[in-house]
Scaffold this motif. Structure first.
Motif, PDB file in Angstrom:
ATOM      1  N   MET A   1     -11.662   7.704   3.072  1.00 51.65           N
ATOM      2  CA  MET A   1     -11.019   6.400   3.085  1.00 51.65           C
ATOM      3  C   MET A   1     -11.969   5.312   3.561  1.00 51.65           C
ATOM      4  N   ASP A   2     -13.022   5.684   4.316  1.00 52.92           N
ATOM      5  CA  ASP A   2     -14.007   4.701   4.772  1.00 52.92           C
ATOM      6  C   ASP A   2     -15.041   4.417   3.692  1.00 52.92           C
TER       7      ASP A   2
ATOM      8  N   PHE B   1      -7.572   3.872  -2.556  1.00 51.51           N
ATOM      9  CA  PHE B   1      -8.211   3.701  -1.246  1.00 51.51           C
ATOM     10  C   PHE B   1      -7.635   2.466  -0.577  1.00 51.51           C
ATOM     11  N   ARG B   2      -6.790   2.700   0.401  1.00 53.50           N
ATOM     12  CA  ARG B   2      -6.138   1.617   1.113  1.00 53.50           C
ATOM     13  C   ARG B   2      -6.930   1.279   2.368  1.00 53.50           C
ATOM     14  N   PRO B   3      -6.914   0.040   2.838  1.00 56.56           N
ATOM     15  CA  PRO B   3      -7.643  -0.311   4.057  1.00 56.56           C
ATOM     16  C   PRO B   3      -7.027   0.378   5.273  1.00 56.56           C
ATOM     17  N   LYS B   4      -7.842   0.625   6.275  1.00 58.15           N
ATOM     18  CA  LYS B   4      -7.372   1.306   7.474  1.00 58.15           C
ATOM     19  C   LYS B   4      -6.502   0.388   8.315  1.00 58.15           C
ATOM     20  N   VAL B   5      -6.779  -0.909   8.250  1.00 62.70           N
ATOM     21  CA  VAL B   5      -6.019  -1.881   9.029  1.00 62.70           C
ATOM     22  C   VAL B   5      -5.530  -2.975   8.087  1.00 62.70           C
TER      23      VAL B   5
ATOM     24  N   VAL C   1      -2.682  -7.812  11.537  1.00 61.77           N
ATOM     25  CA  VAL C   1      -1.255  -8.054  11.760  1.00 61.77           C
ATOM     26  C   VAL C   1      -0.785  -7.100  12.853  1.00 61.77           C
ATOM     27  N   ASN C   2      -0.155  -7.654  13.870  1.00 59.00           N
ATOM     28  CA  ASN C   2       0.316  -6.844  14.993  1.00 59.00           C
ATOM     29  C   ASN C   2       1.742  -7.199  15.416  1.00 59.00           C
TER      30      ASN C   2
ATOM     31  N   PHE D   1       0.820  -1.209   0.000  1.00 58.44           N
ATOM     32  CA  PHE D   1       0.000   0.000   0.000  1.00 58.44           C
ATOM     33  C   PHE D   1       0.857   1.262   0.000  1.00 58.44           C
ATOM     34  N   THR D   2       2.011   1.206   0.637  1.00 61.61           N
ATOM     35  CA  THR D   2       2.883   2.382   0.648  1.00 61.61           C
ATOM     36  C   THR D   2       3.344   2.711  -0.765  1.00 61.61           C
ATOM     37  N   LEU D   3       3.801   1.704  -1.488  1.00 62.66           N
ATOM     38  CA  LEU D   3       4.226   1.918  -2.868  1.00 62.66           C
ATOM     39  C   LEU D   3       3.047   2.351  -3.730  1.00 62.66           C
TER      40      LEU D   3
END
Length: 745
Positions: free
Chosen positions: A173-174, A206-210, A221-222, A136-138
Motif C-alpha cells: 500500500m506504500d 491502492f488507497r491512501p493510508k491517511v 481529517v480527525n 475508498f470503502t466503496l
C-alpha cells in the motif's frame, strides 16, 4: 500480524457472498461498476468521470466530442445533459460561480449538479470536484467484487519482466505496486524501512493510508461534522466552513456509526424469515398483477367490442333509414314527373282529354268529362303553384358527433390514480365529520374524489341494530373537487370508518387506508369566546375571530406582582363562551398549547361567574380555589358537595386529575388512585368537555381517542357556560367546527 490478517480478522465471517451485492456497486449515471467513486454532500456516490461530465456544459464541446459520447461506457450515452431550464435556474440562483466565467463566455463554470440518486441540486462550491471525498470503502468493495468476478484472471507482478512474469501474491500500500514472493523480498529487505510497509493481498486499488482534507490539502481529517455529515480537519472547525457546526471526534463518530450499522444489519439478519415471507408475498403480487393485467386487457377488449357493436348497430340503422327515405322520395318525385308528363300534348292526361272531346253523345260526355275536368283543374293548379313532391336534402341525417369525439379523445388511459391518504391531523368528527386528505407529491391532476363512510357501531347500539341495513354498509358522498369534505348527520357516541378514492378520466384509484373516528357523546356546541362578560383586556389577548385566547405577562401583571407576598400568586384570568346551556347534552373541544403554564377548563354557572367577575382578587391562596392542582387537601371537603362549577387543571404539558371522593362518582375505569403520580397524565393534544345538563354531570375526554378521563357531579341550578381560566403564559384555541356556525353568523 500482517495487515491482511488484521483486515480479515476484524471483518469476521462474511455473511453475504461478494457476488450478490452487484446492485449496490453500480453507478446511477453510467450504469457500470464504480470507478473512483466520489461522495456527494447528499451521501450518494458517483463515478469521478461522471461528475466531471455532468459539469461540462459547453454544448459546442459536447457536440464535437463524438468519440467520448459514442463510447458505450460514457455517461453521455446514458444520461442526458442538464436541461436549459435547470441551467437557467442554477444561473438565477447563483449556483454558477462568477470566477472563471467571463462576460460573453459560452463555457460558464457550473458548481451545482443534480444528484442522480435524490434529484436534489448539489452545490459543490468554488473548488468543484476537488471538494469531494473519494469513497475508498466503496472502491475497495468494488475491487473485491471484480476479483471475485474474474477469479481466473490473476494480478501479475509489476516488477517481473516477460517471459518470467509471475503472479502477484502481495500488494504494498506504500509502494502502490504488486509483487510476487521473490520480488517482494528483494524490494522489502529485512532491517530496512521498507520492511515496515503495509501489505495486503493482490489488488489494483491502492488507497491512501491517511484521509486528507480536500479543503486543506496538508491536513488530516480527525473530526466528523454532524451537520454536514462528513469528515473535517481542525482548520475547518477553527475558521472554515464548519466553524459554527457541531463536530465530534473521529473515533467517537466511528464507534457510534459502526454500532448503528451493526445493529441495523443484525436487525435485518434477524428478520430474514420475515423478508423471505414478504418476498413470497411480492412474488404472489407479481403473479396476481400479471393475471389481473390480462383480465383488465380482456375486459377492455370486451368494452371496446361492445362500443364497436353499438356503433355498428347505430350505423346500420341509420343507413337503413337513409335508404328508406331516399326510395320514398324517389317514388314521389317519379310519380310527379309522370303526372307532369301527362300534361303534354298527345300524351297522358291531355291526350286522354282530347279523345274525350271527340265524344258526340252528350250524356256519355257529361258522365266522363266531370271527373276529367276536376283532374285537369288540379293539374292546372299544380302548374301555377309548383312544389316538388319530395325534398332532395338529407340534412336530418347529418350527425353532429363533435361532443362524442371530444369525449373519446379526452379518454386517457395513463394509469389508475394513486390512492389518497386521509390526513388525521386536519380531520375532525363531531355530529359532522370534516375529512381531509392529501395526494402523493408526483400525482397527476384528478377529476374529483369520493368519500365513503360506514358506521361500525356504538356503545348504545343494540345487537339487533348492529345487524341492520345501515351497519357496515359503505355510503358514498357527492363528488368532491377539493381536498376535504364534510359528512353530515352522524350519530353521537359511535364509531365511523372513512375512506377516499380519486377519479381521473372515469378511472378510480384504490381506496385509501380506512380511518376510524369516534363521534362525541353529544351534539357539538357552537360558541366563541365572550369579550363582554368579565373579559380582562389587560391580561388576555383575544384574536379577531374570537376563537383563540392567550394570557401574557403585561404591565398590569408586573404591577400586581409587586404586592405578591410569599405563599401567594397572581389570580386566574377567566373567560367564558358566549353561549349558555340550560338543557340537553352538549359537547365542545379545544386545544391547550403544551407550553402553557396553567389553564383551568370546565363549566361554571352564571351565579358563580358573577361572584368571580364582581369580586376580583389580585392575589389568592393556593388553598382557596377548588381543584387548585396542589395537594393541600382543601378541595377534598369541597368535592363532597355538588358545586356550581367544575374545572380541570392543565399545564406544563400535564393534566391533573382531582382527588376522587364518594360523591364525585368517578367511573371505576378512570378513577385515579391516591398516589399523586397516578393523578398526573400527559396533556392530550385536544381536550373535549361534555355537559349533561339534565343529569347534572360533566365529562372530560381525550378528544382524539374519545377516552373519558374524568367525570363528576355538577350543580346545574342556573345557566351553565364553558369556562376557562388562564395564568401566566397560556393559550387556548377552540376547534374549528365548534366555532364555524358562530363565525358564519
Amino acid at each position: 500480524m500482517s495487515a491482511e490478517k488484521r483486515r480479515s480478522s476484524s471483518s469476521g465471517t462474511a455473511a453475504v457472498p461478494i457476488k450478490n451485492i452487484e446492485r449496490e456497486l453500480i453507478c446511477p449515471i453510467c450504469k457500470e461498476l464504480f470507478t473512483h467513486p466520489l461522495i456527494l454532500p447528499c451521501q450518494h456516490s458517483v463515478c469521478h468521470k461522471c461528475v466531471r461530465e455532468l459539469l461540462q456544459l459547453n454544448y459546442d464541446d459536447s457536440f464535437d466530442a463524438g468519440s467520448e459520447c459514442s463510447m458505450p461506457g460514457s455517461p453521455r450515452s446514458r444520461v442526458p445533459s442538464p436541461s436549459m431550464e435547470r441551467l437557467d435556474r442554477l444561473v438565477r440562483s447563483g449556483s454558477i460561480s462568477s470566477p472563471g466565467w467571463r462576460r460573453g463566455s459560452v463555457t460558464p463554470r457550473v458548481t451545482a449538479i443534480p444528484c442522480p440518486g435524490c434529484q436534489h441540486d448539489i452545490e459543490l462550491g468554488e473548488r468543484g470536484i476537488s471538494m469531494l471525498f473519494r469513497n475508498f470503502t466503496l472502491e475497495s468493495i468494488v475491487e473485491r467484487y471484480r476479483q471475485a468476478a474474474r477469479a481466473a484472471v490473476a494480478i501479475m507482478c509489476n516488477i517481473c519482466k516477460p517471459p518470467q512474469l509471475q503472479e502477484a501474491t502481495k500488494s504494498c500500500m506504500d509502494c502502490k505496486a504488486s509483487y510476487c514472493n521473490e520480488c517482494f523480498k528483494l524490494h522489502h529487505p529485512w532491517g530496512t524501512p521498507k520492511a515496515q510497509h503495509e501489505y495486503v493481498g493482490p489488488t489494483t486499488n491502492f488507497r491512501p493510508k491517511v484521509l486528507m482534507c480536500p479543503e486543506h490539502e496538508m491536513e488530516k481529517v480527525n473530526m466528523y461534522c454532524e451537520v454536514c455529515r462528513r469528515p473535517v480537519c481542525h482548520l475547518c472547525k477553527l475558521g472554515g466552513s464548519h466553524a459554527n457546526h457541531k463536530v465530534t471526534s473521529m473515533s467517537s463518530a466511528y464507534k457510534i456509526l459502526k454500532e448503528k450499522l451493526a445493529k441495523s444489519i443484525h436487525y435485518l439478519i434477524s428478520k430474514e424469515d420475515q423478508v423471505r415471507t414478504q418476498i413470497t408475498d411480492l412474488e404472489l403480487l407479481i403473479s396476481q398483477t400479471e393475471d389481473n393485467g390480462q383480465v383488465a386487457e380482456r375486459q377492455a377488449n370486451e368494452h371496446f367490442e361492445r362500443l364497436f357493436e353499438t356503433l355498428q348497430e347505430r350505423k346500420s340503422e341509420m343507413l337503413r333509414s337513409i335508404e328508406q327515405s331516399r326510395n320514398r322520395r324517389l317514388n314521389h318525385l317519379k310519380t310527379q314527373v309522370e303526372e307532369y308528363q301527362g300534361m303534354l300534348e298527345n300524351s297522358g292526361l291531355v291526350g286522354y282529354a282530347q279523345e274525350v272531346l271527340k265524344e258526340t253523345d252528350q250524356s256519355c260526355f257529361v258522365q266522363t268529362a266531370k271527373q276529367l275536368h276536376l283532374r285537369i283543374q288540379k293539374a292546372t293548379e299544380s302548374l301555377r303553384t309548383f312544389h316538388a313532391a319530395a325534398d332532395p336534402c338529407f340534412d336530418e341525417f347529418v350527425l353532429d358527433t363533435s361532443r362524442e369525439e371530444t369525449l373519446l379523445k379526452e379518454m386517457c388511459f395513463g394509469g389508475v390514480p394513486d390512492p389518497p391518504l386521509i390526513d388525521l391531523s386536519h380531520s375532525r368528527v363531531y355530529n359532522e365529520a370534516s375529512i381531509s386528505w392529501r395526494l402523493s407529491d408526483d400525482h397527476l391532476p384528478t377529476d374529483h374524489h369520493v368519500v365513503e363512510y360506514r358506521r361500525l357501531g356504538g356503545p348504545s347500539q343494540s345487537p339487533s341494530q348492529e345487524d341492520g341495513e345501515d351497519s357496515g354498509v359503505w355510503r358514498p358522498t357527492e363528488k368532491v373537487y377539493g381536498s376535504s369534505s364534510v359528512v353530515c348527520d352522524l350519530e353521537a357516541d359511535s364509531l365511523y370508518s372513512f375512506r377516499v378514492r380519486s377519479c381521473r378520466n372515469s378511472m378510480f384509484s384504490p381506496y385509501s387506508p380506512e380511518v376510524t373516528l369516534h363521534t362525541p357523546p353529544a351534539p357539538a356546541l357552537g360558541f366563541l369566546f365572550s369579550d363582554k362578560c368579565g373579559f380582562s383586556a389587560e391580561r388576555l389577548i383575544l384574536n379577531k375571530r374570537r376563537d383563540t385566547v392567550e394570557s401574557v405577562a403585561g404591565m398590569a401583571f408586573l404591577l400586581a406582582a409587586e404586592r405578591v407576598q410569599t405563599g401567594s400568586y397572581i389570580g386566574l384570568d377567566y373567560i367564558i363562551g358566549d353561549t349558555g346551556i340550560s338543557q340537553g347534552r352538549h359537547y365542545w373541544s379545544f386545544k391547550v398549547e403544551p407550553h402553557s403554564y396553567m389553564v383551568k377548563v370546565g363549566v361554571a354557572s352564571d351565579s358563580k361567574l358573577l361572584e368571580w367577575f364582581h369580586n376580583p382578587r389580585d392575589t389568592s391562596s393556593p388553598r382557596y380555589d377548588h381543584d387548585s392542582g396542589h395537594d393541600s387537601g382543601s378541595e377534598d371537603t369541597c368535592y363532597e358537595l355538588s358545586q356550581p362549577f367544575t374545572l380541570l387543571t392543565l399545564g406544563m404539558g400535564r393534566l391533573f386529575i382531582p382527588k376522587a371522593s364518594s360523591s364525585s362518582s368517578v367511573s371505576s375505569a378512570n378513577a385515579p388512585s391516591a398516589d399523586p403520580g397516578n393523578r398526573v397524565l400527559p396533556m392530550p393534544q385536544r381536550i373535549g368537555v361534555c355537559l349533561d345538563y339534565d343529569a347534572c354531570r360533566v365529562y372530560f375526554y381525550d378528544a382524539d381517542t374519545m377516552r373519558c378521563l374524568y367525570e363528576r357531579q355538577v350543580d346545574c341550578s342556573g345557566t351553565m357556560y364553558p369556562a376557562f381560566g388562564l395564568m401566566g403564559s397560556s393559550k387556548v384555541q377552540l376547534e374549528e367546527l365548534i366555532t364555524a356556525k358562530r363565525l358564519t353568523f
